[in-house]
Design a protein around this motif. Structure first.
Motif, PDB file in Angstrom:
ATOM      1  N   ILE A  87       6.723 -33.106  11.310  1.00 53.90           N
ATOM      2  CA  ILE A  87       7.971 -33.402  10.607  1.00 53.90           C
ATOM      3  C   ILE A  87       8.604 -32.111  10.097  1.00 53.90           C
ATOM      4  N   GLU A  88       9.909 -32.010  10.257  1.00 49.20           N
ATOM      5  CA  GLU A  88      10.640 -30.855   9.722  1.00 49.20           C
ATOM      6  C   GLU A  88      11.448 -31.362   8.533  1.00 49.20           C
ATOM      7  N   VAL A 144       7.787 -27.222   7.720  1.00 45.45           N
ATOM      8  CA  VAL A 144       7.248 -28.052   8.794  1.00 45.45           C
ATOM      9  C   VAL A 144       5.877 -28.574   8.352  1.00 45.45           C
ATOM     10  N   VAL A 145       5.725 -29.909   8.378  1.00 44.26           N
ATOM     11  CA  VAL A 145       4.453 -30.507   7.951  1.00 44.26           C
ATOM     12  C   VAL A 145       3.941 -31.499   8.985  1.00 44.26           C
ATOM     13  N   GLN A 146       2.639 -31.746   8.910  1.00 43.73           N
ATOM     14  CA  GLN A 146       2.074 -32.780   9.784  1.00 43.73           C
ATOM     15  C   GLN A 146       2.380 -34.124   9.147  1.00 43.73           C
ATOM     16  N   SER A 147       2.862 -35.074   9.952  1.00 40.92           N
ATOM     17  CA  SER A 147       3.279 -36.358   9.380  1.00 40.92           C
ATOM     18  C   SER A 147       2.117 -37.094   8.729  1.00 40.92           C
ATOM     19  N   THR A 190       0.344 -27.541   5.406  1.00 38.81           N
ATOM     20  CA  THR A 190       1.694 -27.259   5.894  1.00 38.81           C
ATOM     21  C   THR A 190       1.529 -26.387   7.122  1.00 38.81           C
ATOM     22  N   MET A 191       2.472 -26.431   7.975  1.00 38.64           N
ATOM     23  CA  MET A 191       2.360 -25.592   9.165  1.00 38.64           C
ATOM     24  C   MET A 191       3.242 -24.375   8.957  1.00 38.64           C
TER      25      MET A 191
END
Ligand SMILES: *[C@@H]1O[C@H](CO)[C@@H](O)[C@H](O)[C@H]1NC(C)=O
Ligand SMILES: *[C@@H]1O[C@H](CO)[C@@H](O)[C@H](O)[C@H]1NC(C)=O
Ligand SMILES: *[C@@H]1O[C@H](CO)[C@@H](O)[C@H](O)[C@H]1NC(C)=O
Ligand SMILES: *[C@@H]1O[C@H](CO)[C@@H](O)[C@H](O)[C@H]1NC(C)=O
Length: 374
Positions: free
Chosen positions: A260-261, A307-310, A284-285
Motif C-alpha cells: 500500500i502507498e 509504502v507499507v505492507q497491507s 514499513t518498506m
C-alpha cells in the motif's frame, strides 16, 4: 620711564577688571534633554568664587519659580524641598539635584542660585526638554483569517498630535504605505485598502493596530509613528508573521498485491513537518519520501509518501503526525485501519439486527394472516 609704568599699570587694571568680571559666575548647561519616566540630574557650578567669599545657601527654583530644593552646603540637616527631587552629593562649589522620575510637567527652565557672602547671590539657568521614546510589544504572529494585533507605547502622550501606522512595502526602494491614523478628539482614519479590516485604539500613549481578518499578504513590518510637537516624529518598527494552519489528509492505494502507498498531505504556512508513526513497528518498506511544493497563495504543500505492507494495517495503527509552529501539539491522522475494522463490525451488527427485525415482522405478519384466514 613714567610711560612704561603707566602702561604696566593699565594692563594690570584691565586684567583685574577681567578677573572680577569672571568671578562668581554660575556655569550651567543652557539646554538639556531628559527622557520621560527616567531619572535625570540637573547641575550647576559656581566658578571662580572670590577670595573671602563663602556660599551660605544654594536654592533651586522650578519652572514656576517655586523652591524645588534649598540647603546650606555641607549641612545635610538643612536640606528642604519637594518630594520628587533629591540632592546628589557633589564636590565643592557645584550643586546637583536629581529628579527621580521625569514627567511631562518637569519641562521648563530651572534656576540655581548660590547665595554668596559677602558679594551677593549668583544664579544660573538650565532649560529642560522632556522627550519620549517609543517602545513596542514585540514581533507578532497571527493565524490567517483570525485577528492580528501590534502595539506600541509612547511615554509622552501630552505632546502627541497624531498617531500613524504605516506598512513597509517590499523595496528597494523602501516605501511606506499608510494604514490607519488617529488624532486626539477625532475619528480614526483608515486607508481604503484596509477599510473594515484595520482598527486603531483611541489612545495617544498606547497604540494598538488590529487587523481582522488578517491575510497572508499582511505579513511584513509596520511602523507606529507618534507625531509630536515640537520634537517631531518618534517611531518604532514591529513585524507581523502570518501562519496558515495545516488540515492534513491521508489517502492511500494499493500499488501492487500486498503493498500500500499512503500519502499524508498538509498545506500550511510555513511548511509543516510530517512524520509517520507505525506503532513502533519496523515493517514499513523504506523511509517516507517527502515532496515540498510552494503554492501561489503563499502556502507550502508537503506530501509524505509511505509504502507499507497491507498486512501491517490489520494489526497496528499507522498514523501521520503533522507538526507546525502554530500548533501546540502535532495533528495525528490515522490511516483508518482500526476504524475500518470497527466500521466493518458496525455494518455487520446493523445488518444482523435488520435481518432479525425483518424476520420478526415476517413472523408477525404470518400469525395475523393466519388468524384472519381462520
Ligand atoms: C521666574 O522669575 C524670573 C526672574 O527671576 C522671571 O524672569 C520669570 O518670568 C519667572 N517665571 C515665572 C513662571 O514666574
Ligand atoms: C522582528 O522581526 C524583524 C524581521 O523579521 C527582525 O529584524 C527584528 O529583529 C525582530 N525584532 C525583534 C524584537 O524580535
Ligand atoms: C501520492 O502523491 C504523489 C505525488 O507526490 C502522487 O503521484 C501519488 O499518486 C499519490 N498517491 C496517492 C495514493 O494519493
Ligand atoms: C528493521 O528492519 C531492518 C531490515 O528491514 C533491519 O536492518 C533493522 O535492524 C530493523 N530494526 C529494528 C529496530 O527491528
Amino acid at each position: 620711564m613714567l610711560d612704561v609704568t603707566l602702561v604696566r599699570c593699565l594692563q594690570l587694571c584691565v586684567s583685574v577688571t577681567l578677573v572680577s568680571r569672571l568671578e562668581g559666575r554660575v556655569s550651567a548647561p543652557a539646554r538639556v534633554e531628559a527622557v520621560v519616566g527616567k531619572p535625570f540630574t540637573l547641575s550647576c557650578t559656581l566658578v571662580k568664587k572670590g577670595t573671602g567669599d563663602s556660599v551660605t545657601q544654594v536654592r533651586w527654583l522650578d519652572p514656576k519659580n517655586q523652591t524645588l530644593i534649598a540647603y546650606q552646603p555641607g549641612r545635610k540637616d538643612t536640606v528642604s524641598g519637594q518630594q520628587h527631587v533629591e540632592l546628589v552629593s557633589s564636590p565643592g562649589d557645584s550643586s546637583q539635584i536629581s529628579i527621580k522620575r521625569v514627567s511631562y510637567r518637569d519641562e521648563g527652565c530651572y534656576t540655581c542660585t548660590f547665595d554668596v557672602y559677602p558679594s551677593g547671590a549668583r544664579e544660573g539657568t538650565t532649560c529642560l526638554t522632556v522627550t519620549g521614546v517609543v517602545t513596542h510589544g514585540g514581533n507578532k504572529t497571527a493565524v490567517s483569517g483570525k485577528m492580528a494585533t501590534l502595539n506600541c507605547h509612547f511615554g509622552l502622550p501630552e505632546k502627541v498630535q497624531q498617531v500613524l501606522w504605516r506598512r513597509r512595502l517590499a523595496g528597494p526602494p523602501v516605501e511606506w504605505q499608510d494604514v490607519v491614523s488617529f488624532v486626539p478628539e477625532g475619528e480614526p482614519e483608515t486607508k481604503e485598502e484596509y477599510q473594515d479590516r484595520a482598527t486603531v485604539s483611541s489612545s495617544l500613549a498606547d497604540s494598538e493596530l488590529s487587523l481582522r481578518p488578517v491575510r497572508v499578504e499582511d505579513e511584513g513590518c509596520y511602523s507606529c509613528e507618534f507625531h509630536t510637537y515640537p520634537d517631531g516624529t518618534k517611531s518604532s518598527t514591529v513585524c507581523l508573521t502570518i501562519y496558515v494552519l495545516p488540515k492534513p489528509q491521508v489517502s492511500y492505494k494499493t500499488t501492487s498485491p500486498g503493498v500500500i502507498e499512503a500519502n499524508c498531505t498538509a498545506i500550511s504556512r510555513p511548511a509543516s513537518e510530517i512524520v509517520w508513526n507505525v506503532e513502533g513497528n519496523n515493517r514499513t518498506m523504506g523511509a517516507p519520501v517527502n515532496s515540498v511544493q510552494p503554492l501561489d497563495d503563499g502556502t507550502t504543500q508537503v506530501i509524505s509518501t509511505l509504502v507499507v505492507q497491507s498486512g501491517l494495517l490489520k494489526d497496528v495503527s499507522v498514523k501521520c503526525l503533522v507538526h507546525h509552529k502554530g500548533l501546540e501539539s502535532a495533528i495525528a491522522v490515522s490511516m483508518n485501519t482500526k476504524i475500518g475494522t470497527a466500521l466493518t463490525i458496525l455494518i455487520s451488527v446493523t445488518t444482523v439486527a435488520f435481518l432479525l427485525v425483518l424476520s420478526l415482522c415476517f413472523c408477525l405478519w404470518k400469525c395475523f394472516l393466519r388468524k384472519e384466514v381462520d
